[in-house]
Design an enzyme around this catalytic site. Structure first.
Site, PDB file in Angstrom:
ATOM      1  N   SER A  31      -0.785  -1.246  -4.429  1.00 19.89           N
ATOM      2  CA  SER A  31      -1.329   0.249  -5.613  1.00 19.89           C
ATOM      3  C   SER A  31      -1.108   1.670  -4.440  1.00 19.89           C
ATOM      4  O   SER A  31      -0.625   0.890  -3.174  1.00 19.89           O
ATOM      5  CB  SER A  31      -2.790   0.427  -4.927  1.00 19.89           C
ATOM      6  OG  SER A  31      -3.834   1.755  -5.810  1.00 19.89           O
ATOM      7  N   GLU A  58       1.486  -1.503  -0.030  1.00 15.32           N
ATOM      8  CA  GLU A  58      -0.040   0.168   0.210  1.00 15.32           C
ATOM      9  C   GLU A  58       0.859   1.088   0.184  1.00 15.32           C
ATOM     10  O   GLU A  58       1.640   1.397   0.984  1.00 15.32           O
ATOM     11  CB  GLU A  58      -0.870  -0.038   1.517  1.00 15.32           C
ATOM     12  CG  GLU A  58      -2.233   1.284   1.179  1.00 15.32           C
ATOM     13  CD  GLU A  58      -2.486   0.545   2.614  1.00 15.32           C
ATOM     14  OE1 GLU A  58      -4.154   0.131   1.931  1.00 15.32           O
ATOM     15  OE2 GLU A  58      -2.861   1.692   3.430  1.00 15.32           O
ATOM     16  N   CYS A  59       0.806   1.907  -1.274  1.00 17.84           N
ATOM     17  CA  CYS A  59       1.558   3.409  -0.943  1.00 17.84           C
ATOM     18  C   CYS A  59       3.248   2.511  -0.889  1.00 17.84           C
ATOM     19  O   CYS A  59       3.511   2.120  -1.600  1.00 17.84           O
ATOM     20  CB  CYS A  59       0.976   3.911  -0.247  1.00 17.84           C
ATOM     21  SG  CYS A  59       1.807   6.060  -0.636  1.00 17.84           S
ATOM     22  N   GLY A  60       3.548   3.475   0.273  1.00 15.64           N
ATOM     23  CA  GLY A  60       5.181   3.766   0.650  1.00 15.64           C
ATOM     24  C   GLY A  60       4.719   1.850   0.521  1.00 15.64           C
ATOM     25  O   GLY A  60       6.816   1.221   0.108  1.00 15.64           O
TER      26      GLY A  60
END
Length: 478
Positions: free
Chosen positions: A441, A345-347
């Protein structure tokens, strides 16, 4: 603490009475814009009363991973998010009602400016009757302070109001000018000085998290001491606004499906991967999963597990250390190669690409489970609420990042804004990649919005989409 009335209340369709309402002191700390000092004031108020032995519960309005670290340290209790869209009105009502039954003081910190966003902090205040405590950075104003305070109070006539507090004030004379500018002197709740030893440091995604500073509690105590000298800080708990929180309607309890029963999920958790909502961990437990935590930065091995969660955070600040995690990189590759899911997730997704380039141009080889590179920028790349449809279920959440990714992967689907029907394959937001067992994502998910889709992310069922997704334009999705 005032509690619910004792007389019988209304009953639901099955004839059972609704739970009793609870009342306690409560405020929503807001401001005309970001950066005015909302977190400092909310944390100072929480710390001031908590260290006097009162039970304090704090909530954060809107999506946020960083402010809650400070608010939890100040109050000594977990801090959950309230958002009329992402978490939903029913969840907000339940959390506020439960907290009011346990606490002497309930504080909600707003998001951005008071009327910014849809839904805004003002929407939350009106919906639940939370009086607004406005914090205004007054370091560059005098008489205009009164106009700004008046506008905030009266822009919506039905908005509950507690008063106004000036922040970053030069001295007593300056404070006197600000107080004199108010049309209603009773609205004056005091002033906090400019500078001081209680400032909360910031970086590109927001405040530096409290656990990263050795003097975090000392800063909070200094802020509480400063607030104690103001009219707000000197008010007894009974003199603060009292709010009655109605109970949720007595509907049959919806049980979370035990779709992850018996599964172990390894969760990365350290300064590089710290963006974890406590409520998301609660959902994993309700789904039947057991979370085990490990720290890549500390050199921890990947725990024995059925799935891995790599949350968001600051991999860009720790890229050199993450690049050196050879054993973990191999363990993650073996985990995914065995068909065991990874939700990044992201990072967490950023750490899985071949390379990360920081804003100063330095490049680091990272974990290589996703082909391509991530580049940090000095300007915000994406911000706002998003939703993701998986197998007929919709996860709500948000996005907030300063980087973009370049990859040969074709996105399996895209997230969508709240005002866009979240149809599979509609390019309206963030790319969602499905690469073997890796699901990745920039999207930050609020798990409670769809436990079924959450369980799908962690392998309870194959990732499913409702129709074929487009196969073109597979590069440079921000």
């Amino acid at each position: 603490m005032d509690t619910a009335v004792s007389q019988p209340g209304p009953s639901g369709a099955n004839g059972e009475p609704f739970a009793a309402a609870h009342a306690c002191a409560a405020v929503l700390v807001a401001a005309p814009a970001s950066g005015q000092g909302k977190t400092t004031v909310a944390a100072a108020l929480a710390r001031l009363h908590a260290r006097q032995g009162r039970r304090v519960r704090v909530f954060k309005c809107g999506p946020d991973f960083l402010d809650p670290h400070w608010l939890a340290l100040a109050s000594g209790a977990p801090v959950h998010s309230l958002d009329l869209w992402m978490t939903g009105e029913a969840d907000c009502r339940r959390r506020l009602h439960t907290a009011a039954g346990e606490a002497d003081l309930l504080i909600v910190e707003g998001v951005m400016g008071l009327f910014d966003g849809s839904p805004s902090a003002a929407d939350l205040a009106e919906r639940f009757g939370l009086p607004v405590l406005a914090v205004i950075d007054a370091q560059a104003m005098a008489g205009t302070f009164g106009a700004l305070a008046y506008g905030l109070q009266n822009f919506r006539p039905a908005l509950p109001w507690a008063g106004v507090l000036a922040n970053r004030v030069a001295g007593e004379r300056h404070a006197g000018m600000l107080e004199a500018a108010l049309r209603e002197p009773a609205q004056w709740l005091g002033a906090l000085p400019r500078g001081g030893d209680f400032s909360l440091p910031e970086r590109h995604l927001g405040l530096v998290a409290a656990h990263e500073l050795v003097d975090a509690m000392a800063r909070l105590d200094a802020a509480a001491d400063a607030l104690a000298a103001t009219p707000l800080g000197q008010r007894a708990i009974g003199a603060l606004p009292q709010v009655r929180f109605e109970a949720p309607r007595a509907e049959p309890e919806a049980r979370c499906p035990r779709l992850l029963e018996g599964r172990t999920i390894a969760v990365a958790c350290d300064a590089a991967f710290a963006f974890i909502y406590p409520a998301n961990l609660d959902v994993l437990a309700a789904l039947g999963a057991r979370a085990v935590f490990f720290s890549p930065l500390a050199g921890d091995a990947l725990p024995a597990c059925d799935a891995v969660w790599l949350p968001g955070g600051y991999p860009e600040l720790h890229a050199k250390a993450l690049s050196a995690c050879a054993a973990l990189r191999e363990a993650l590759a073996a985990h995914a190669g065995a068909g065991k899911p990874v939700w990044a997730e992201c990072g967490g997704m950023m750490a899985l690409f071949d390379q990360l380039q920081t804003a100063d141009g330095a490049a680091y080889a990272l974990w290589g489970l996703l082909p391509g590179r991530v580049t940090m920028h000095k300007r915000l790349a994406a911000l706002g609420p998003q939703q993701l449809r998986l197998g007929g279920h919709v996860l709500r959440g948000h996005t907030f990042h300063y980087s973009n990714s370049e990859t040969s992967l074709t996105p399996a689907t895209f997230t969508a804004r709240p005002d866009v029907e979240p149809a599979a394959g509609a390019r309206a937001g963030e790319a969602f990649y499905l690469h073997g067992a890796v699901r990745a994502s920039y999207f930050h998910a609020w798990f409670a919005s769809s436990p079924e889709a959450t369980a799908m992310l962690f392998g309870a069922a194959p990732i499913a989409f409702e129709r074929n997704t487009p196969k073109d334009d597979a590069h440079a999705h921000a």
